[in-house]
Each structure stands twice: as C-alpha cells, then as structure tokens.
Motif scaffolding. Structure first.
Motif, short mmCIF file in Angstrom:
data_model
loop_
_atom_site.label_atom_id
_atom_site.label_comp_id
_atom_site.label_asym_id
_atom_site.label_seq_id
_atom_site.Cartn_x
_atom_site.Cartn_y
_atom_site.Cartn_z
N LEU A 1 2.07 7.44 6.76
CA LEU A 1 2.49 6.52 5.69
C LEU A 1 3.78 6.99 5.03
O LEU A 1 4.65 6.20 4.67
N ALA A 2 3.89 8.33 4.87
CA ALA A 2 5.10 8.88 4.25
C ALA A 2 6.27 8.84 5.21
O ALA A 2 7.39 8.43 4.86
N THR A 3 6.03 9.25 6.43
CA THR A 3 7.11 9.28 7.42
C THR A 3 7.66 7.88 7.66
O THR A 3 8.89 7.68 7.74
N ALA A 4 6.78 6.89 7.75
CA ALA A 4 7.22 5.51 8.00
C ALA A 4 8.08 5.00 6.85
O ALA A 4 8.98 4.18 7.04
N VAL B 1 -2.04 1.13 -3.90
CA VAL B 1 -3.22 1.87 -3.44
C VAL B 1 -3.56 1.37 -2.03
O VAL B 1 -3.64 0.17 -1.79
N VAL B 2 -3.73 2.32 -1.13
CA VAL B 2 -3.99 1.97 0.28
C VAL B 2 -5.33 2.53 0.70
O VAL B 2 -5.57 3.73 0.56
N PHE B 3 -6.20 1.66 1.21
CA PHE B 3 -7.51 2.07 1.75
C PHE B 3 -7.44 1.84 3.26
O PHE B 3 -7.44 0.72 3.72
N GLN B 4 -7.37 2.94 3.95
CA GLN B 4 -7.01 2.92 5.35
C GLN B 4 -8.23 2.97 6.26
O GLN B 4 -9.18 3.70 5.98
N PRO B 5 -8.20 2.26 7.37
CA PRO B 5 -9.27 2.40 8.35
C PRO B 5 -8.99 3.57 9.30
O PRO B 5 -7.86 4.10 9.35
N ALA B 6 -10.01 3.98 10.03
CA ALA B 6 -9.87 4.75 11.28
C ALA B 6 -9.02 6.00 11.16
O ALA B 6 -8.25 6.33 12.06
N GLU B 7 -9.20 6.74 10.07
CA GLU B 7 -8.53 8.03 10.01
C GLU B 7 -9.08 8.96 11.09
O GLU B 7 -8.35 9.76 11.66
N GLY C 1 -5.40 4.84 12.21
CA GLY C 1 -5.51 3.83 11.17
C GLY C 1 -4.23 3.67 10.35
O GLY C 1 -3.82 2.53 10.04
N ALA C 2 -3.61 4.77 9.99
CA ALA C 2 -2.38 4.67 9.18
C ALA C 2 -1.30 3.96 9.98
O ALA C 2 -0.61 3.05 9.49
N GLN C 3 -1.14 4.35 11.23
CA GLN C 3 -0.13 3.72 12.08
C GLN C 3 -0.44 2.23 12.26
O GLN C 3 0.47 1.38 12.27
N ALA C 4 -1.72 1.90 12.38
CA ALA C 4 -2.09 0.49 12.55
C ALA C 4 -1.66 -0.33 11.34
O ALA C 4 -1.18 -1.47 11.48
#
Lengths: 432, 432, 432, 432
Positions: free
Chosen positions: A361-364, A152-158, A163-166
């Motif tokens: 997140l999926a692409t990475a 489970v991922v709780f992401q900042p700065a969407e 945020g996801a890239q960070a």
C-alpha cells in the motif's frame, strides 16, 4: 522514500479524541468476540466486510466495498491537512482452534488440497479489525480536534500475500486520496500493553512454493513395483533442513518451513504423488536467491535419487517483499507513542521473521510506512515465561491453534496507538 | 488341517457345466464394467450386494444378505455330497482412477482422515465378484451334472482385513452349512490365462498402525517456538526404512510401508500433529514381532529427538494372519486345474507379500483352504515387459491408479477355474 | 557340473584314520591359539604360510609356497584313485579384538585409508587352517587306509574375494593335480558339534564399492562457503537404506552395508571429501543389477542435491559370485557326515548372506563343490540364546570384535568332518 | 572493561618506525614461506617457537620460552609509558594442503583418532607470526620514536582454544608486565590491503563435543545381528541439521558442524562404534544452551531409535567464549588505522562465526581487547568473485586445503597495522 522535513503545526490533542474510548470498549470487545467466532478465509471475508462497511458508514465515512474482492476502504475528509492511511487485514486461517475460549471458532472448511480443517483467527486479524474500527470511530467522533483526511483500509487475503496488491490493482487509489503515510499494526506474542517498533527492514520477505513430487503408486506390499513418493517426500523435507543449517551464513537469516505435507489415502496403497507446501523467509535478495535455488536443486535431486518417473513440479505462489519501516518516520512515531505510553512500553523487537503485505500500500502510493507490533499476551504469564526461559514453549505463536491474545488491555492499547500515531501526522484545526 | 484321504467317486463332468459359458460371457463383461464403474468402499458395498443377491436368487440360491454388515451368502443344496465354499470380496479403495478406461470410475469420497480422493476397484474385487457370479450361475444351470452343496460368499471389507471375521461373527456358519473346503482366487499382475498356486504360506500376514506424532504448532516463520511435526514425520519415515534394511535378515522377509502421511494445511502454519498410516507385511511371528517392536521403538525415539511435548500415539488397526494353503489340497487342485488348462498354465508364483483375510473363513470352519492367483494382464504386454525386465515399471500392481485387468480372457479363465476346482470336490450324481 | 555316476568301491575306514586324533588335539589347540594370537591381513599371511608349509612338509606333503602371493598348496599322492582338494583360507581382518581371551590378538595396523585398527581373526580362518592341518596330518598318518590323491590348499585373501583367483592365475592347477571335487568348511555362529549343509545357492554373491563423495572444505564456522561432505555422506547412507526397504521384493533378498565411513580430521574443519566402503550381497543377477544401479543413481543424486563441485567417484572392488553347492554331491556328503555324526547334527541352515570365493577353485577346475558350515559356539550358550530369542544379540557374528569360537569341540568336529567327507570320495586300498 | 579517558600525549611518529620495513619485507617473506613449509600442530610448535625466540632475542627483547607448553613471550621495556600486548598464534591444522604453492607443506601426522592426514597452516597463523615478528623488529629498531613497554606473545594451540589459558595459567603475567590493552589480528578471506574491525561481539563462542555412538558390530552381511553405528551416525548428522533450521530463531545465529565422522575399517565389517567431532558456534548463552541441549537430546534419542546397547558418550572439549571488542577502544583503533590506510580500507565486517581465544589474555589482565581481520586475498580475484556472487565458492575459507593468503601486500599491511595500532597507544618520547 523519506518525506521532506516539515514545519510542524500543533499536534492535535489525543486526550480529547480518546475521551470516549472507555465507554466504547465493551462494545469493541463484543465485536472482537463476534469476529473471532466467525473467521473467514482469504477472499471469503464477506461477513467481516459487511460488518466493517456498516460500522464505517454509521461513523460517517464514505465507504467503498468490494475493492480487490472483499476489501473495504473508508474515507473521512475533515478539512485541510495531511492524509493518513490506516490499514487492518481481515482474513483467518485453516487452523482448528484449540484455545478453549468461550468464543472459540467452530467453523470448518475443506482446503483446495482436499484437507478438512477448522478455520480460526490464529493470526489476530480480528484484533486488527476491531482496533481499527475503534480508532476510526473515536477519530470520527473527535473530528473537531484535528484537521486533514483519514483513509481506513480493511484488506482481504493478507495470509496469501496478495490482498493489498489486489486492492491497489482494483483501483484503490482512484477511490481514495493518495496518503502521505501508511500506518498499521500487528498483534504479536509480546506482553499486552507493549508496542514494538523497528526501523528499517522489520519483517521478512516471504516466498511460497507448492511442490508436487511424482512417484508411481501401487500396492503397499510391493514397493519394488513402485516409486514411493512418501519416502521421497520425507527425504526431501529432511534435506531441505540443510539449506538453513549449511548454506545460510550465521550472520544472515532465513527460514524454510514445510507447513503442509500430504501423501496418500490409506496405509496399504503407495500413492502416485506427494504434495508439499513450502514457505521461505529471508531479508535480502542474495540470501533469498540462494535459498530458492537450493530448494530447486534439492527437490530435483531427491526425485532423481528416487528414480522418479517424472521431474517434480515446483509452482511458485505468493511472494512478499521484506517490510521496510522508514527510519525517520519510525523514529517520529516512536517518539509520539513513547510520549503517550512511556518510553519503557515502546520496545525495539528487532527484525522479525514474519511477513506482511502492508508495504504494498505504501510502495504503490510512493509514501513511507510505519508498522508496529501490538503486544497481545497476558503480561504476568508472558514475563513469567520469559523469566523461566520458556517463552517459546509457553507463549503460543501466531498461527498456533492456541493463539489467543487477551482482549484487555490489547484492544485499548491498539486503538490508542493508532489514534496517537495518526494524530501525530494530522494537524490541529485552526484556533485549536 | 488336511482332510483325510478319501475314496474318490467319479468327478463331475466340467464340460457339461461349462457349456453355457460362451453365451454368458458378454453379460458377465457388462456386469464387470458396471461394477467397475460403481466401486464402493469397505462396508459400504450396498449396491454391489444388492446386485449379487438379485443374481443369486435368480439362479436359484437361498440368499442371506446383510451378513457381517453388507456381506451376502448364497446356498445351493443339490443332493448328497461334499460342501464347497467359494468366496469373493466386494470392496473398492480410495484411489483416484487413472486407467483411461471407458468404464473408469468417477466416484469420489472423503476419508475418515479428511482426505478427498477418488474411489476405484484398484484391487480387482470387481473381477472376483463377476467371476464368482458366473461360476455360481453355470454351476446352478448344470446342477444335474453334480451332487453336493455349494456355498458362495461375497464378503465385505477385505481391504480392512475385517470383513471375513465380521461375517463369521455375525453367524455365517449358522446360516450356511459348514463346508469341507474353502476355495477362492485373486486377480494379479500375471499374464491373463495363467493361474498361480503356491502350497503352504502363500500370502503375507499384515498389520496396520495409525501413528499420530504430536508436535506443537505455530507460525511458519518461527519454528523455534514450535516442535515441527512435519520434520518429525519425515525423519520417522526415513528411519522406518532401516527396519527392513538393517533388522530383517536376508533370509527373512518383511515390508514396512507408510502409505499415508498427512500433516498441516498451509505452507506458513506449522501444524500440531502429523498422521501416518503404516502397513507391515511378514510371514512369521518372530519377524513380525521384531518389526512391530522396532516401529514402536523408532517412533518413540523420533518424538524424543524432536523434543515432542507428548509421546506419539500408535493405534493398531487391522491384523491379517498369513494365508496358508493346505499343501495336499493345493496339489489336488493344481492337478485338476492342470488337467483342464495344461500344466504350463498353472504356475507356482511363490509366496507373495499381499495379504488376504479369506483364511478366516477356513479357520473358523476348521477346514482347508486353497486360494490361487488369477492372471489379469494382457499376455503380450506382460511377456514383453518380462523380457525387457521392466515388469515392475510397466505392469501396474494392485492398488495402482492404473490397475486394469483385461476382461478377456480373465473373466473366462476365472469362471472356469472356480468351476473346475469346485467340481473336483463335488461328486458326480448317481448314474453319471 | 555334477560328476558322472560312479560305481562305488569300498569307502575307506574313517575310524582307522581318525584313531590318532585324540592325542593330536592338544597340539592342534596350541596351533589354533598361536594363529589366533598372530593374525595377518590379506596377502600378508607370511608367518601363517610358513607354519603351514613346515607342517605339511613334515607330514610328507609336496609343498608349493608363494602361490598367488602367500598361498600354500600341498599334495599327497597315495596310489590309484580320485583326487580331492581341501581348502582353508588364512587371512585375518582389521578388527580390534574384544574377546577377553588369554590368547587374544594385540596386533595393530594402519589401513590403506589411513585408519588405525587392531588385527583379528574375526572370521575364524584360524579355525579353518588348524582343522585342515589336523585333517592333513591324520590323513597322511593313515594313508594305508585309503588310495587316491589329496590336495590341500591354504589360500590368502579370502576377505578380499581375490585370493582363490590369485592362486589359480598363478598356476595352481599346473602345480597340483586337477581334483575331482573341492571340499571345505567355514566356522559359523552355530552350536559347536553341528554341521550345516545347504544344496544349491548357499552363500550370497558380494560386491564391494569404494565411494568418494567430493565436497569443498573450509572452516567449520562457515558452512555457507563449503559443500559439506559429512552431511552429504550421512544423507547418502540413509538413502541407501531405501534400496533394500523399497526396491527389493519381499521374496528376494539383498543386503547393502556401509561398513566404513570416514570424513574429516577435526571438529572445526569441514573436509573436502568423505569416503564410504559399501558391501552388497545378493543371490541372483536381476537383484544384483537393480541394487548396484540404485546405488549409483542415489550416490550421484545425493551429490547433486548437495551441489557438489565434482561428481562422486565410485570404484568397484572385489566381486564374489554366489557360492553354489552341487546338489547331488552335497546330498552324498550329507549322508556321509550323518552316518558319522548322526543325522540330527547335520542341519540345513538355508542360504546364508555371507560370501566366499572358494567356488573359484571348483569353477576353475570344472568340478563340483561341497562347502559346509562348522558350528563354533558353546552349545549351552547357543541353545539358551535361541530359546530366549536373543541369538542375534548374544551370539557374536563373524567379523564381530567378540567373535570367539570355542576350540572344543569345534576343532575336533572340523577335523573329523574334513576327514569323513574326504574318505567318502577316496577309495579303500586293494584288499582293504 | 573500558579504560578511563586519558589526556593524550603526542602519538609517536609511525613513519619513522616503519621506514625500514621495505628493506625487511623480502626477509619476512622468506620467514613466512619457511613457516608455511613447516607447520606444527597445537602444542607441538617447537620449531616455530625456537625461530621466534631467536628473532626476538636478536631484536633486543627479553624472551620467555616454554610458557604454557610451547608459548613464547618477549618484553621490550622502553621508558615511561603505557604497556601494549601484541599477540600472534602459532599452531597449524591436520589438513592436507592442496594449494599447489611452491612452499606448500608436505608434513604428515596421525591424529589421536588414528586418522592419517597432512599438516598445514590452513588458518594463516604463519601470517600472524611473520607479521608480529616484523612489527616487533621495526618497533625495536625504531624505539627512539616511542616510549613505553611492548609485550609480544606467540601463543600455542589456538585451534584447541586452550593455548591462551595455558600461558596465563603458566604464569604469563608474572613473567611480563600486565598490559593496558591487548591487540591482535587474524588473516581472513577479505581482499588484501583491507582491514576489518567490528566493535562489540565480533567472533562467536565455540564449543567442541566428541561423541561416541555405541552400536554392536558384526558381519556386513548380517546387519540383523548388529546395531549398525554407521547408520546411527548418519541419522544423527542429519538430525543435527534441524537444530539450526528449526530451533534457532531467524534473528539469532548458531552453527553446528560435524567436522569429523569416523566409523569402521572395511566395507564388510559393521563396526562397534562411530565417532563424531562436533563444533558449535553461538553468540550468547541462551542460544548456546538451547543448541547444546538439543544436541544432547538428539544424540541420545538417535541411540534409542537404533536400539543401541549403550548410551552414547558425549565428551565436551574446548569451549571458547565469544570475543568482544571493547567498543570505545575499537573506535580509537579504527581512527588510527583509517588515518594511515584511508577510511575506505578499514571496513566493518560485522560479527563473524569464527572463534578465537585471544580474549583470554585480555580478560585475565582485566584490560580491553581490540582484534581485527587482516585481508589476505588477491584483491583482483576477490572483487571479481564478489562481483560474480561466487565468493563462497571461489575464495577458499580458513581451514580449507586451498587456503592461501597472498604474501604481498598481506604481510606489509599486517606489520603496518600492528605498528600503527601500537604506536597509537604508546607515547612519543619527551621532546619528540
């Protein structure tokens, strides 16, 4: 980007996992109201992150905090089987709440541009956090019913699109297992109880531009001794409207919004500069390029028309790619959700002009994504407005100061959808 | 409003009074730089007022502080004779200084509209205060050379157009004698060493409007669900340009400036509202009425065009009357100044579009006003720009972040002009 | 440019000359209505010129026709004395009359730009021709009362600003004696019976620009494949408003009017081009240069903003200098008119924004000019509108389709003013 | 609207019917060039209609002329079997040709709005007429190869959207048999040799509005005495851009084009009125209603903003419904064309924003419609532009003054497509 065909084992029993949900709902609602009351801007989600970390730890997850700034990731290893990543975003917006809710936010901020504003969960990330905490809880409680790994991922700065890239750049996939699929949801002005899935390009790409128009300030009574950046900005905003009206084909789609326009401090002082915050939505590179090119052309020409002493400064900000739902995986999730909720509650909303960085997140990870809309509006009000043709006017959209999803049945539906879509990817334990 | 013809006694000897000025100039320059470094916004001029009160008391004036908020009045009774009121204004502006001066301001503020800004003496009130302190000083030192009463008024909040009225309303003329004439000066982008007098309507009337355009906010990607106040504001600003271009005759004059335009906080949020600060200049009631009527008509129609959910809110703010210099008294002062400076240094600049509330002090006392421009620009640079036809571009106007009068010879000229014009109204003592 | 001081002889007796006027007025009115019914565009004034030539010949003038195209000059030598040139202009305008007058024009034309329109004496040149014919007639009948030479000039193409120059270039001053002064008048929306004289710059200079904005045409449903010149033109027109509103000081004056805007033939065809006819008024070279420079800057920038495939084409057309009434000669004529009409009927209207090429006749001869306004409006209606503050709305201005001077007392006043001002320059015959 | 499933007999042999085509092509090309050289505006297609009638009669058709004004219908009864209606439109446009073709049009017209213009086949109706004449000819020559009835309709005034209805209203289906299907084609900026079919809504609906903005005219130098309709029109055009940019969702589509804007005759006359021709495209009633409502709202508000003396007059003109291709019948025709041309030459262009009234013929008969795009552009140039991303700029769209389909292979492809799609609906004769 599609997964290879699999020999499916038995799907875990969602009824078992969801059994405790009714008893947990009052607590989730408290969590939701607490989050709503305490919104935090991008990369400042420290209180939210602490709450999330504590709940995940209590539920038995291995917790990684401070990923990509304020991001939190939890892992629950539970035997052999696939790995599913569920994602929620945590940040709020510089919007002054006007919902009249008893749990409305009174938080204030001063933006980097020096604008005072309230802070508000005007895009429903509080719903996302709450629903994912609920899903994480019942999936942990019901771990005897499934086998596999949950991330489970709780992401900042969407809201900044970064945020996801960070989190990825900060080593997310060194900390948690690489998943087989990424799932997530976004609350939307659709009747609560409904879910919306669209295969293929489902959310627009977004580009942000900060534009500084440079004039030459002076006394408000002597415009002839100035180059007035307020008039320059006004004309630029109007001219930007012609991009969508004249340069984008009827069969294509784009949105160009100037969400922020700031110039001057006092009526009788012509300022030196004006500042514009521009947001662009598009679904493909050809249209995106044309629109961005037109903005640059227009902004420079408007400065020339005004006799500006310096060229304008255009600074690119966030850039979201379009979000593309894997077609095959989307259909599989649609089937799972329809089996649970009834087909009439799983609609296809078409592509929406909103943007999302969840696809990072999926692409990475090199895996497919399935991301859906979660209805958040009182169904009676929603269908009445739809009937009357006043949806646009009466149903506040995301980012509105009056954006107010109804907790019931939104939270219940959100938790259930996450659990059902997840279990559909996991395996029943041996002997189940 | 003209004074009756008088049998003139002997005019006091200005040479005597001005003798100490050369020695005082370095100290005046220090005062000027100190004031420039410490600008204070309207009604917040406490440090300036304290400095003024201390200097006046030291020079022997009876001092009244806190008149109309932060105003200061000093009285020097010196025998039989007329009473002359000299006025300076004290407040600074929310402008971020960009002069590069060693004594530039670094003061910051947040305006009532929530905008962060620097604070700056961008209209030269620091020159006015310094010059009047200098004149008050030498006139006190040289009191043996004249007979009569001197009133010096340091006014708050000229930039709001309310400070003079505030002092009158707070009982100024109960505290100080009613004068026979009101004199004052304003530094301007004219070559230093020059003075500018214009008989009749000399400064424009001004009206301030705060305009709130009400839209309906929402997500930047879904403009169709909003009423975009940024576009509404942009179109309004452009349409307001047509008032001067189409509704004011070539033979009349008016200025309509939108000095402040603020909407939104972030590129992807369409805000609920936009806010405009509008400043109007005119020289007569017919044009003023037509312009104010046109603004109201346009603002309401723009809201209607946008489909605004609420009508716009137009709030009138400050309203300055035109400043009218008494023709006969102006010619008398022109003669006195020309005798001192040479006729070629006393020009007629025509009516200017700036506004001033100094006339309130004269009107309230029922006496004539003579108010002149004090050149503040390096003459070499000024005449070169004039020659090249680049005055508007190269000579920063009042309210510009680059407004920077040269202390020399501006201060000396300013003190001398005040002293000469004052002595011209006072009497030589018996036997002088 | 002023004439040397003269030892004035006795002024001829205007009463004698004007005695036949009452009996001639019905015929003049017929002439006026006939001219009004048969308006002719610039350089096409053949019927008007023929009528003029015939009347002048009948009155005893030596007539020169076809001067500068369709111009007519008449000379009446009458003994020793000064030479006075009186001028009227003859051309009408492409305006579709909407006066409802029984003698309204029904003439039609197709302009060079392919626009169909009515033709109308919407600037009162029919009044000018009639009044000058009347004055020429009574001055000829009363030639025993004066001594000197009279030149009457009926000029073509004033509306193009080229007719006076065309007559000069065609040798006018080889055909007629060089005058000592040029006199003339223009009917205006002022109460009939009044005359208006302004010394110094009295009429604005004018410049005409033809602007072609080049886009790329195509199907109305596919704007993305075009560069839409209609939107380009619309934005250009709005941006041009900012010149007067932002670049001309309140103390200066200019007018920028787009009187003609034409683009396209059909709603669903985006055309290749748009065409604008722009008219600029100014009173001095500095403002004129700035305005013309701003137009060029804006028009090019608007084309750049639109992504135009070609730069716009700006073709300068007519250019009128400001009309300057000789100050001394104007005061002399004012005195003569005031003596006849009463001082209260000879007003100073200030400088007007209209333009006139009559000054070309004076400049080419190196002699002074006095040119006045002739009131043409029903006084009751005019003063009522002035009282109500609705002059601008209720009194049609020159060039309006409803421009309709009242024949009485306009014609009588016009003839009388010409005669009085002329006789004031001529000499009484010996023994008179 | 779909036809019942049919037991298909043998399809007639297209090879037989098309055998004479190569020999006929030179004549068809001559016909095409002749039609191109002689374009006729809507309802004035008399020369075209006469040529059509003569050719059809010569080919053995029963001919009905003057149907719905200038329309022509031909019937060829040929035994038992289905009835197929083939339709071409005949009218040209008020566009001044700029193709440089040796057979370019030099025809001129003056529109109802008084605008002079060239006349041009800028929408390719000359291709349509030529191809249908060719198909009618070979189908008649090859009548031994098929059985059934052929109706060919040459329609007037497609550009006004009223020609098809005019023919129906004038009794078309009393004169000719009611068909089983309606077929037709439109030449488009697609590579010649290609055909484009799209099932479902394929062409936009269109609405036309004529808008008169009423100001108050006057002299160009005195705008304060007028209400300037040129500025009103300019602002209206710019404001109309906001409808598509702000009021139509990214997922919807609409086009609002002002194809005609006309105001004034001369630079120094402010006219009374401005006239706009507006064309609206949409694909569904909700968007259509919102767009038409927004236009009305904006136009009235712009008049209010300008202080117009009268409200604007909005006159609705033509209104085309969206063109909907029957899905099942479209797939059947696609299969037939793909079998002949190869699948790669039968593309799906998606819905286009063009409009067409051909559907009126199908709707009135209660039968399905299949309508396709016929590529008309030199393939080398087209694909090069596509490669370079300059299609929009380099390939003139319909209604452009440079619209110039290449006769070869466009005509051959057009005839063949019509014949193949028709024979697919007819029956082979007994024994064939």
């Amino acid at each position: 980007m599609t997964t290879p065909p699999v020999v499916r084992g038995t799907v875990p029993d969602a009824d078992v996992v969801l059994a405790p949900l009714p008893d947990l709902l009052p607590g989730l609602r408290e969590t939701y109201e607490d989050l709503h009351r305490h919104p935090e801007l991008s990369y400042q989600e420290t209180r939210t992150a602490a709450l999330v970390a504590e709940r995940l730890a209590a539920a038995g997850y291995v917790v990684h905090s401070g990923v990509g700034g304020t991001g939190v990731a939890g892992v629950l290893g539970n035997g052999v089987g696939p790995c599913v990543l569920l994602r929620a975003d945590m940040d709020a917006l510089p919007v002054t709440e006007d919902t009249g809710l008893p749990y409305a936010s009174t938080v204030r901020t001063t933006t980097a541009d020096g604008i005072e504003s309230g802070v508000m969960h005007a895009c429903g990330h509080d719903v996302h956090v709450t629903a994912l905490l609920g899903a994480a809880d019942v999936l942990a409680r019901g771990r005897s019913a499934w086998s596999g790994t949950l991330v489970v991922v709780f992401q900042p700065a969407e809201e900044l699109g970064t945020g996801a890239q960070a989190m990825v750049d900060d080593g997310l996939y060194d900390l948690v297992p690489r998943p087989d699929i990424v799932l997530g949801q976004h609350v939307a002005p659709v009747a609560a109880g409904l879910l919306g899935l669209h295969a293929g390009p489902a959310f627009a790409g977004a580009d942000v531009l900060d534009i500084r128009l440079v004039g030459r300030g002076g006394h408000g009574s002597r415009p002839e001794a100035t180059v007035d950046p307020v008039v320059m900005a006004a004309s630029t905003v109007l001219k930007l409207q012609t991009i969508v009206s004249r340069e984008v084909a009827a069969g294509d789609a784009a949105v160009v919004t100037v969400g922020r326009l700031q110039a001057g401090t006092k009526d009788n002082i012509i300022p030196d500069e004006a500042s514009l915050g521009v947001n662009v939505r598009s679904f493909g590179e050809a249209v995106r390029s044309r629109v961005l090119g037109a903005i640059e052309r227009i902004v420079h020409a408007e400065a020339a028309a005004a006799g500006a002493p310096e060229p304008p400064r255009i600074t690119p900000g966030e850039s979201f790619p379009p979000l593309v739902n894997d077609p095959a995986e989307t259909e599989r999730t649609r089937a799972a959700l329809a089996a649970r909720f009834g087909a009439e509650r799983v609609i296809d909303p078409g592509a929406v002009s909103g943007s999302e960085d969840v696809s990072v997140l999926a692409t990475a990870a090199g895996v497919p994504l399935v991301y859906w809309l979660l209805g958040g509006w009182d169904p009676a009000a929603f269908f009445a407005a739809e009937q009357a043709g006043t949806t646009d006017r009466d149903i506040p959209s995301n980012h509105s100061p009056r954006f107010a999803p109804v907790p019931h049945p939104t939270l219940e539906t959100g938790v259930t959808a996450l659990v059902v879509a997840t279990l559909d990817r996991l395996e029943a334990p041996d002997g189940a």
